[in-house]
Write a protein that holds these residues in place. Structure first.
Motif, PDB file in Angstrom:
ATOM      1  N   ASP A 164       0.807  -1.153  -0.168  1.00 48.42           N
ATOM      2  CA  ASP A 164       0.005   0.190   0.001  1.00 48.42           C
ATOM      3  C   ASP A 164       0.746   1.257  -0.069  1.00 48.42           C
ATOM      4  O   ASP A 164       0.113   2.521   0.044  1.00 48.42           O
ATOM      5  CB  ASP A 164      -1.074   0.012   1.102  1.00 48.42           C
ATOM      6  N   CYS A 165       2.182   1.082   0.057  1.00 49.94           N
ATOM      7  CA  CYS A 165       2.957   2.342   0.094  1.00 49.94           C
ATOM      8  C   CYS A 165       3.212   3.160  -1.199  1.00 49.94           C
ATOM      9  O   CYS A 165       2.900   2.521  -2.390  1.00 49.94           O
ATOM     10  CB  CYS A 165       4.394   1.962   0.387  1.00 49.94           C
ATOM     11  N   TRP A 166       3.177   4.484  -0.957  1.00 48.06           N
ATOM     12  CA  TRP A 166       3.516   5.043  -2.291  1.00 48.06           C
ATOM     13  C   TRP A 166       5.002   5.809  -2.403  1.00 48.06           C
ATOM     14  O   TRP A 166       5.649   6.018  -1.178  1.00 48.06           O
ATOM     15  CB  TRP A 166       2.758   6.532  -1.985  1.00 48.06           C
ATOM     16  N   MET A 167       5.375   5.586  -3.372  1.00 45.93           N
ATOM     17  CA  MET A 167       6.833   6.116  -3.524  1.00 45.93           C
ATOM     18  C   MET A 167       6.796   7.547  -4.375  1.00 45.93           C
ATOM     19  O   MET A 167       5.941   7.849  -5.071  1.00 45.93           O
ATOM     20  CB  MET A 167       7.727   5.347  -4.615  1.00 45.93           C
ATOM     21  N   LEU A 168       7.329   8.719  -3.452  1.00 45.81           N
ATOM     22  CA  LEU A 168       7.663   9.892  -3.903  1.00 45.81           C
ATOM     23  C   LEU A 168       9.099   9.868  -4.499  1.00 45.81           C
ATOM     24  O   LEU A 168      10.094   9.753  -3.755  1.00 45.81           O
ATOM     25  CB  LEU A 168       7.454  10.987  -2.849  1.00 45.81           C
ATOM     26  N   ASN A 169       9.159   9.703  -5.844  1.00 51.30           N
ATOM     27  CA  ASN A 169      10.564   9.616  -6.534  1.00 51.30           C
ATOM     28  C   ASN A 169      11.049  11.174  -6.968  1.00 51.30           C
ATOM     29  O   ASN A 169      10.340  11.659  -7.572  1.00 51.30           O
ATOM     30  CB  ASN A 169      10.552   8.746  -7.662  1.00 51.30           C
ATOM     31  N   TYR A 170      12.191  11.655  -6.619  1.00 55.34           N
ATOM     32  CA  TYR A 170      12.760  12.390  -7.055  1.00 55.34           C
ATOM     33  C   TYR A 170      14.097  12.353  -7.627  1.00 55.34           C
ATOM     34  O   TYR A 170      15.118  13.127  -7.666  1.00 55.34           O
ATOM     35  CB  TYR A 170      12.784  13.772  -6.261  1.00 55.34           C
ATOM     36  N   SER A 171      14.291  10.968  -7.920  1.00 54.60           N
ATOM     37  CA  SER A 171      15.699  10.523  -8.296  1.00 54.60           C
ATOM     38  C   SER A 171      15.814  10.971  -9.786  1.00 54.60           C
ATOM     39  O   SER A 171      14.687  10.712 -10.494  1.00 54.60           O
ATOM     40  CB  SER A 171      16.008   9.011  -8.247  1.00 54.60           C
ATOM     41  N   ASN A 172      17.025  11.485 -10.205  1.00 57.83           N
ATOM     42  CA  ASN A 172      17.233  11.719 -11.613  1.00 57.83           C
ATOM     43  C   ASN A 172      17.735  10.479 -12.629  1.00 57.83           C
ATOM     44  O   ASN A 172      18.277   9.632 -11.883  1.00 57.83           O
ATOM     45  CB  ASN A 172      17.974  13.030 -11.691  1.00 57.83           C
TER      46      ASN A 172
END
Ligand code: NAD
Ligand code: LMR
Length: 441
Positions: free
Chosen positions: A139-147
């Motif tokens: 159920d987890c959300w990933m907030l991704n700001y990897s380039n």
């Protein structure tokens, strides 16, 4: 209020302390019960982990803090994964920048051949952490700001279409802060319209909540000064090379005065200028290693040495508070309006449905709902089409292992002058990225 469990993937990132400090600063808006760091480089992460353990004991003893290299421990029982990994770390960033420069081509972290090389490394690392998240906390959300966020977002669309991954970039946030200073407003008072790809877009409107349009006033300022402002607006984009980038927005605006440009467009519109103003021996990677990396890791070591984080030197990355805004939008269904990297599906009316574009979205518990930006003009559309095709070819090359496809991606990049140069750069990148890229044939 519910308390959340967070894992930061890329725990050894130079941005980790600033983001942890920012989260502590926002703890009333976004309560935390567990905070874990996860990295595949245990030694690097431990330096920050030990320091943050001391800091959290002093400043937020209720938070259960830990750091680990074990995916199961990291990803079990988490609500949000904040992802900022750099596959290959700065050593490979340096290669991404210097190899193209040695061929007379722009060497940049996310744009052109450097971005393509970094993308080919990042896709595998990103898929790995998405799979851990889905396995241990579905159920987890990933907030991704990897380039490089554009290529990573396209890879997510193609390879993990149902994963709960939100791709977001801090550059428009940082530039909006500059705009708000120019017109003497708070960023939160402003609502924008924007279209483009990641690191490749334009603001078409900047209004206050009463509907007053500030774009002409900001444009007048940018035509003179670029986005250079008098007061420091964030710590990340303040080094000398960034000052030149903010200033260069003036020339970007001259090419296309209708809209306000994203600063990264300079690599595509002024590549020759960029090469002439770059050094093959001291690139942005060196500036970051000598600057941010040294500062952050020295501060961490001092905390551990002294056994206290008082006057630690860790500073709040207040400009990163959009990460908490995004987590809150999901957790509390706030319907916050934010720029996100999403599948177009008509948001830009005359652009491909399956392109990953950057547009304003309303974000709630079900994720982002893109806002229609209408039709875009021929100049921007053509540039975007060329660039989005490069990004799609990179992902295709990663999946199929095709040398030919990656050569085409480099050849199509506006930054690279010919197929021959593209091939020469590619062959050097393949050697440097051995062990990081899939084998190409
Ligand atoms: P960094 O090298 O200091 O940190 C990255 C960390 O990721 C390292 O500790 C590394 O060991 C770890 N890592 C690499 N591969 C991994 C994997 N497969 N699994 C787990 N951990 C892994 O880099 P940084 O300069 O702090 O940047 C971190 C990331 O954030 C980069 O991708 C950078 O481009 C990105 N970034 C994004 C934004 C944005 O808003 N989009 C802004 C700034 C930086
Ligand atoms: C960074 O390392 O800060 C980047 O992600 C952007 C930059 O400053 O080059």
């Amino acid at each position: 209020m519910k308390k959340f469990s967070i894992v930061i993937a890329g725990g050894g990132s130079t941005f980790t302390p600033g983001i942890v400090m920012m989260m502590l600063d926002n703890i009333d808006r976004f309560p935390i019960r567990t905070l874990k760091l996860y990295d595949n480089d245990g030694e690097r992460q431990a330096i920050l982990g030990e320091a943050l353990e001391i800091l959290l004991k002093e400043q937020a003893p209720d938070i259960d803090f830990s750091y680990t290299t074990d995916p199961e421990t990291a990803f079990t029982d988490v609500d949000f994964c904040m992802a900022h990994i750099r596959v290959g770390k700065y050593a490979m960033r340096e290669q991404d920048e210097k190899i193209p420069l040695n061929h007379g081509v722009v060497g940049q972290e996310t744009c052109g051949p450097g971005g393509i090389a970094y993308g080919m490394r990042s896709i595998g690392g990103m898929m790995e952490i998405i799979d851990y998240m889905e396995k241990y906390s579905p159920d987890c959300w990933m907030l991704n700001y990897s380039n490089p966020a554009a290529i990573v977002a396209e890879a997510c669309r193609v390879m993990r279409p149902n994963a709960k991954v939100l791709n977001i970039c801090d550059m428009p946030v940082g530039t909006l802060r500059r705009m708000s200073q120019i017109i003497d407003k708070e960023p939160k008072d402003l609502e924008v319209r924007y279209f483009g790809l990641n690191h490749f877009g334009w603001w078409t409107s900047v209004k206050d909540k009463e509907g007053h349009e500030y774009l002409p006033q900001i444009r007048e300022y940018v035509a003179e000064n670029g986005y250079l402002t008098k007061v420091e607006v964030d710590t990340q984009h303040m080094d000398q090379s960034w000052q030149e980038t903010h200033k260069k927005a003036k020339d970007l605006l001259a090419v296309n005065p209708r809209y306000l440009p994203n600063t990264y467009l300079k690599y595509y519109l002024f590549p020759d200028y960029e090469v002439n103003h770059s050094s093959c021996t001291y690139s942005r990677a060196n500036e970051v290693m000598d600057g941010r990396e040294k500062t952050v890791f020295t501060a961490a070591k001092k905390i551990v040495e002294k056994g206290t984080a008082e006057n630690s030197g860790f500073t709040i990355d207040s400009h990163a508070s959009f990460i908490v805004d995004l987590a809150r939008a999901i957790a509390f269904n706030t319907h916050e309006r934010m720029l996100m990297i999403v599948e177009n599906n008509g948001a830009i009316a005359n652009f491909d449905d399956d392109a990953m574009v950057e547009v304003p979205c309303i974000v709630g518990s079900d994720g982002p709902e893109p806002l229609a930006q209408g039709k875009i003009p021929a100049f921007e559309k053509a540039l975007m089409h060329q660039q989005v095709t490069v990004e799609k070819l990179v992902v295709e090359a990663y999946i199929t292992g095709s040398y030919q496809t990656l050569w085409q991606a480099l050849t199509l990049s506006k930054i690279i002058p010919s197929a021959e140069v593209a091939k020469n750069v590619l062959d050097d990148l393949i050697v440097a990225n051995k062990g990081f890229w899939p084998e190409l044939s």
